[in-house]
Design a protein around this motif. Structure first.
Motif, short mmCIF file in Angstrom:
data_model
loop_
_atom_site.label_atom_id
_atom_site.label_comp_id
_atom_site.label_asym_id
_atom_site.label_seq_id
_atom_site.Cartn_x
_atom_site.Cartn_y
_atom_site.Cartn_z
N ALA A 127 -7.74 -4.15 5.77
CA ALA A 127 -6.64 -4.87 5.14
C ALA A 127 -5.51 -3.91 4.79
O ALA A 127 -4.32 -4.24 4.94
CB ALA A 127 -7.14 -5.58 3.88
N LYS A 128 -5.88 -2.73 4.32
CA LYS A 128 -4.88 -1.72 3.98
C LYS A 128 -4.09 -1.32 5.22
O LYS A 128 -2.87 -1.15 5.18
CB LYS A 128 -5.57 -0.51 3.36
CG LYS A 128 -4.62 0.59 2.93
CD LYS A 128 -5.36 1.75 2.27
CE LYS A 128 -4.40 2.86 1.86
NZ LYS A 128 -5.12 4.00 1.22
N LEU B 125 3.97 1.61 8.15
CA LEU B 125 3.65 2.82 7.39
C LEU B 125 2.61 3.64 8.15
O LEU B 125 1.81 3.09 8.93
CB LEU B 125 3.11 2.45 6.01
CG LEU B 125 4.00 1.57 5.13
CD1 LEU B 125 3.37 1.40 3.75
CD2 LEU B 125 5.40 2.15 5.00
N GLU B 126 2.61 4.93 7.90
CA GLU B 126 1.64 5.84 8.53
C GLU B 126 0.23 5.48 8.06
O GLU B 126 -0.01 5.28 6.87
CB GLU B 126 2.01 7.28 8.14
CG GLU B 126 1.04 8.34 8.67
CD GLU B 126 -0.08 8.59 7.69
OE1 GLU B 126 -1.21 8.82 8.17
OE2 GLU B 126 0.16 8.54 6.47
N THR B 127 -0.72 5.40 9.02
CA THR B 127 -2.08 4.96 8.70
C THR B 127 -3.15 5.94 9.21
O THR B 127 -4.31 5.57 9.34
CB THR B 127 -2.35 3.57 9.34
OG1 THR B 127 -2.19 3.67 10.76
CG2 THR B 127 -1.42 2.52 8.78
N ALA C 167 -5.97 6.26 6.77
CA ALA C 167 -6.67 4.99 6.68
C ALA C 167 -7.50 4.73 7.94
O ALA C 167 -8.60 4.18 7.87
CB ALA C 167 -5.67 3.86 6.46
N ASP C 168 -6.98 5.12 9.11
CA ASP C 168 -7.74 4.94 10.34
C ASP C 168 -9.03 5.76 10.31
O ASP C 168 -10.10 5.29 10.76
CB ASP C 168 -6.89 5.36 11.55
CG ASP C 168 -5.74 4.40 11.80
OD1 ASP C 168 -5.82 3.25 11.34
OD2 ASP C 168 -4.75 4.81 12.45
N VAL D 265 0.85 -1.19 0.00
CA VAL D 265 0.00 0.00 0.00
C VAL D 265 0.89 1.24 0.00
O VAL D 265 2.08 1.17 0.30
CB VAL D 265 -0.93 0.01 1.24
CG1 VAL D 265 -1.92 -1.14 1.17
CG2 VAL D 265 -0.12 -0.05 2.53
N ASP D 266 0.28 2.38 -0.32
CA ASP D 266 1.01 3.64 -0.34
C ASP D 266 1.09 4.21 1.08
O ASP D 266 0.19 4.01 1.90
CB ASP D 266 0.30 4.65 -1.24
CG ASP D 266 0.16 4.14 -2.67
OD1 ASP D 266 0.74 3.08 -2.96
OD2 ASP D 266 -0.51 4.81 -3.46
#
Length: 368
Positions: A147-148, A88-90, A93-94, A64-65
């Motif tokens: 999932a990401k 990775l920073e999420t 996404a959160d 993922v990016d």
């Protein structure tokens, strides 16, 4: 009469003096050590440059990016399968996950509201099925975001050693980033890759035991590995595979040997030299210092029946250690070769050969 007598006497004296001068001018016959060629046995080592790789060398990439938030490992660190390597920073996404979860909750409420109405035939089941479809879509969106988020924690797929870490915290990565985050190498066993030409491949196979090609490979002797610093590796290797066909550009065959690596001394990307031993029986061995190199030819000095020196060209292969040659062509068992005065005694010189035992010469060579 007196004049004739004096002339004859003078001639006799001149001849006598000439013979005396010739006797004085004739060089003395010098003694030189020689050995008589006899059959022997030895082991040759064919050497090939090799590159080393682990059983598995896996590039670690982001699915993922995102920006690298944490790096949990160091270069050269040993890791286990499933261990987290990067995060990775999420944050975005959160937030998306929270919104998606709210939609799932709302869709579930709508389904729960419509179900009793359908049961009492107040509304048609079309509305309920539509609500259920909306719920399924909301769940799918939510699960995709989760999932990401999970993919943002990048884990090692195998046990191994961490390679270089070219990126740092804050670097932006994606599935399309050309450079991997790192490489994990399983080096419990090391593969050594090298190439042999067609002739060498035929020599190895024709001299090997067994009927089928694979049977011959399985019965090949163990091979040695010289490390890049010249030190011998303390584990023996085994040749496992030959490429099915020769490289059309180079005419060579790719070969792979396996080496155990219990102490993790060998690393992927390393180099060395493979040594393949070949045992030879009933061959001619001569000291290397009993030969001369002349115009790209290797020359040996032998004595004939009249004890005169004769130069013979020979074809040789070096024996490990740098002291002996195996003679493939040029000499026969029983020939006597000079082991003293080589490079000094000229061809055709009459010598007094002093026969020396082969074992004596070998001891002298080993003591040097």
């Amino acid at each position: 009469m007196k004049k004739i007598s004096l002339t004859i006497v003078s001639l006799v004296l001149l001849v006598a003096c000439g013979k005396k001068n010739e006797e004085q001018a004739a060089p003395p016959v010098m003694p030189y050590k020689v050995v008589q060629v006899a059959p022997s046995s030895t082991t040759l080592l064919a050497e090939y440059p090799t590159t080393l790789e682990g059983v598995t060398d896996i590039d670690i990439r982001a699915k993922v990016d995102g920006y690298i938030e944490e790096i949990y490992v160091q270069e050269g660190q040993e890791v286990r399968a499933g261990q987290v390597l990067f995060k990775l920073e999420t944050q975005t996404a959160d937030q998306d996950a929270a919104a998606a979860k709210a939609k799932v909750t709302a869709a579930q409420v709508e389904v729960n509201r419509l179900k009793p109405l359908v049961d009492r035939n107040i509304i048609s089941d079309v509305q309920l099925e539509t609500a259920k479809a909306n719920l399924a879509g909301a769940k799918s969106t939510y699960q995709g975001i989760i999932a990401k988020i999970n993919y943002a924690s990048i884990k090692s797929p195998v046990n191994g050693i961490v390679g270089t870490l070219p990126l740092r915290i804050g670097s932006y990565v994606s599935s399309q980033t050309a450079e991997p985050l790192t490489r994990i190498s399983d080096i419990s066993t090391i593969y050594a890759y090298f190439s042999v030409n067609e002739k060498q491949q035929l020599d190895i196979m024709m001299n090997g035991e067994g009927k089928s090609f694979q049977d011959k490979i399985s019965k090949l002797p163990n091979v040695n590995l010289l490390l890049s610093n010249g030190s011998p590796y303390d584990q023996k290797g085994k040749i496992e595979t030959f490429s099915g066909q020769a490289n059309s550009s180079t005419g060579s065959f790719n070969v792979r040997a396996r080496f155990p690596n219990p102490n993790r001394l060998l690393r992927s990307g390393g180099s060395g030299t493979i040594q393949i031993p070949t045992d030879l029986q009933d061959v001619i061995l001569i000291p290397q210092n009993a030969t001369l190199e002349l115009q790209d030819k290797r020359i040996v000095l032998v004595t004939d029946k009249e004890n005169k020196v004769k130069a013979i060209p020979v074809e040789v292969r070096p024996v490990p250690g740098g002291r002996y040659f195996v003679v493939d062509k040029g000499l026969n068992v029983g020939d006597k070769i000079l082991v003293e005065g080589v490079g000094i005694v000229a061809e055709g010189t009459l010598i007094k050969p002093e026969l020396v035992d082969n074992s004596t010469i070998m001891k002298e060579q080993e003591s040097k």
